[in-house]
Write an enzyme that holds these catalytic residues in place. Structure first.
Site, PDB file in Angstrom:
ATOM      1  N   HIS A 112      94.011  27.703  40.583  1.00  0.00           N
ATOM      2  CA  HIS A 112      94.935  27.368  41.686  1.00  0.00           C
ATOM      3  C   HIS A 112      94.288  27.674  43.048  1.00  0.00           C
ATOM      4  O   HIS A 112      94.784  28.493  43.814  1.00  0.00           O
ATOM      5  CB  HIS A 112      96.256  28.148  41.524  1.00  0.00           C
ATOM      6  CG  HIS A 112      97.398  27.542  42.291  1.00  0.00           C
ATOM      7  ND1 HIS A 112      98.706  27.650  41.892  1.00  0.00           N
ATOM      8  CD2 HIS A 112      97.434  26.830  43.450  1.00  0.00           C
ATOM      9  CE1 HIS A 112      99.502  27.032  42.761  1.00  0.00           C
ATOM     10  NE2 HIS A 112      98.738  26.527  43.718  1.00  0.00           N
ATOM     11  N   GLU A 124     100.791  30.291  34.700  1.00  0.00           N
ATOM     12  CA  GLU A 124      99.757  30.736  35.626  1.00  0.00           C
ATOM     13  C   GLU A 124      99.827  32.234  35.789  1.00  0.00           C
ATOM     14  O   GLU A 124     100.938  32.731  36.005  1.00  0.00           O
ATOM     15  CB  GLU A 124      99.973  30.089  37.000  1.00  0.00           C
ATOM     16  CG  GLU A 124      99.046  28.934  37.234  1.00  0.00           C
ATOM     17  CD  GLU A 124      99.258  28.233  38.557  1.00  0.00           C
ATOM     18  OE1 GLU A 124      99.361  28.937  39.581  1.00  0.00           O
ATOM     19  OE2 GLU A 124      99.309  27.010  38.568  1.00  0.00           O
ATOM     20  N   ARG A 181     101.666  21.137  40.696  1.00  0.00           N
ATOM     21  CA  ARG A 181     102.246  22.329  40.073  1.00  0.00           C
ATOM     22  C   ARG A 181     102.060  22.204  38.568  1.00  0.00           C
ATOM     23  O   ARG A 181     102.299  21.129  37.992  1.00  0.00           O
ATOM     24  CB  ARG A 181     103.737  22.436  40.387  1.00  0.00           C
ATOM     25  CG  ARG A 181     104.041  22.912  41.779  1.00  0.00           C
ATOM     26  CD  ARG A 181     103.614  24.362  42.006  1.00  0.00           C
ATOM     27  NE  ARG A 181     103.898  24.829  43.346  1.00  0.00           N
ATOM     28  CZ  ARG A 181     103.034  24.841  44.365  1.00  0.00           C
ATOM     29  NH1 ARG A 181     101.795  24.403  44.191  1.00  0.00           N
ATOM     30  NH2 ARG A 181     103.387  25.303  45.545  1.00  0.00           N
TER      31      ARG A 181
HETATM   32  C1  GLV Z   1      99.876  26.076  47.033  1.00  0.00           C
HETATM   33  O1  GLV Z   1      99.938  25.696  45.919  1.00  0.00           O
HETATM   34  C2  GLV Z   1     100.850  25.806  48.024  1.00  0.00           C
HETATM   35  O2  GLV Z   1     101.990  25.397  47.718  1.00  0.00           O
HETATM   36  O3  GLV Z   1     100.535  26.011  49.215  1.00  0.00           O
END
Ligand code: GLV
Length: 327
Positions: free
Chosen positions: A287, A268, A239
């Site tokens: 991401h 983000e 994260r």
């Molecule tokens: C993506 O970041 C998830 O948590 O699946």
């Protein structure tokens, strides 16, 4: 019979939606960007279930605006956008999609690690931009991956997948986690548990795989970056807010560490003019660590199965707060 209503906060795989539509009236948010908070509150006012994404804030205000809500299903393994405590108080099960993305996420983390240490992106752009004039013994020198030391911070499911891959590269694996793995696991993967500072000091690659919690917010900041080797590469596919972006910028521009590779950022999406974005020694992707077709289809199916179970009043196969079933 009137079917329950559900709001699906983004387009997911059609076959998963078709399955959901056999048991409910589905409204899908078709836009690419998330619904605003105001719209989200309007959309959920009469729903029985929500299929949410990380970018949707599923907080107390939302639950208050949705008096019929009896199932929340998140299409992600992380769920820091959901007030799970509040959902539990209200007896609402929260679903998530663990495990199916472990291998895909570890593959991408490895790709990032390799790309940053071997200057892959810079090399691609050198060719594209016409900067490649000759083979030169001293150009594009990076760090070897094989035989190096990988430090894994957070030895959960994805951390373990990293360890598996690292063995194939003959890497020395050290890790830090508040929960130590069993002796058997440590022996099988030839990995050693160490204090955080030792992992930071001894690793050639530091890969982060912790959840975002109040304890892990800016977990990697000035102090931690100072401990790392000047040749080290930091990889974050967990994260964004686990790494302090200002501290990272400083470490990269003063060559305190060699490079960083980030699948996740704070904020983000990261603005294209953010100081980190144009650094040559920082690779950022949007991401996408779980973004393989197979995995995203599995995640879609799993999220729908959780939601369907929640609507039917049966136990969600993958539930964050199973205590709602024991009340
Ligand atoms: C993506 O970041 C998830 O948590 O699946």
């Amino acid at each position: 019979m009137t079917l329950p209503k559900v709001f699906v906060a983004r387009q997911i795989f059609q076959e998963a939606l078709d399955k959901l539509a056999t048991v409910s009236n589905v409204e899908v948010w078709e836009h690419e960007s998330p619904p605003s908070k105001k719209i989200l509150l309007e959309k959920v006012a009469n729903v029985d279930g929500i299929l949410s994404l990380l970018t949707d804030s599923i907080d107390r205000e939302l639950m208050e605006s949705a008096p019929n809500l009896r199932a929340i299903s998140q299409i992600a393994v992380g769920y820091e956008n959901i007030d799970v405590k509040e959902a539990t108080l209200r007896g609402i099960p929260v679903g998530y999609t663990p495990d199916v993305l472990n291998g895909t996420t570890a593959d991408m983390t490895f790709a990032l690690m390799m790309a940053a240490s071997r200057k892959l992106i810079d090399g691609v752009y050198a060719v594209r931009d016409g900067r490649w004039k000759t083979w030169h013994p001293l150009h594009f020198l990076g760090q070897d991956i094989y035989g190096s030391t990988l430090g894994i911070i957070g030895m959960g499911r994805i951390g373990m997948e990293m360890a598996k891959r690292a063995r194939g590269f003959d890497m020395n694996i050290i890790y830090y986690d508040v929960n130590r793995r069993t002796q058997d696991e440590e022996e099988t993967y030839n990995m050693s548990h160490m204090p955080l500072d030792t992992v930071l000091q001894e690793s050639d690659f530091v890969s982060i795989h912790v959840n975002l919690t109040p304890e892990t917010y800016h977990f990697i900041s000035d102090r931690e970056l100072t401990l790392m080797k000047p040749t080290a590469v930091l990889v974050n596919a967990a994260r964004g807010p686990v790494v302090d972006p200002e501290a990272l910028y400083k470490a990269l521009t003063t060559e305190q560490i060699m490079a960083a590779a980030l699948d996740v950022t704070e904020p983000e999406p990261i603005p294209h003019n953010h100081p980190l974005v144009n650094l040559n020694n920082c690779i950022i992707v949007p991401h996408i660590a779980s973004a393989s077709t197979t995995t995203r289809l599995r995640m879609s199916t799993m999220a729908v199965e959780n939601l369907m179970a929640g609507l039917a009043g049966i136990r969600m196969p993958n539930c964050v707060n199973p205590e709602v079933y024991t009340k």
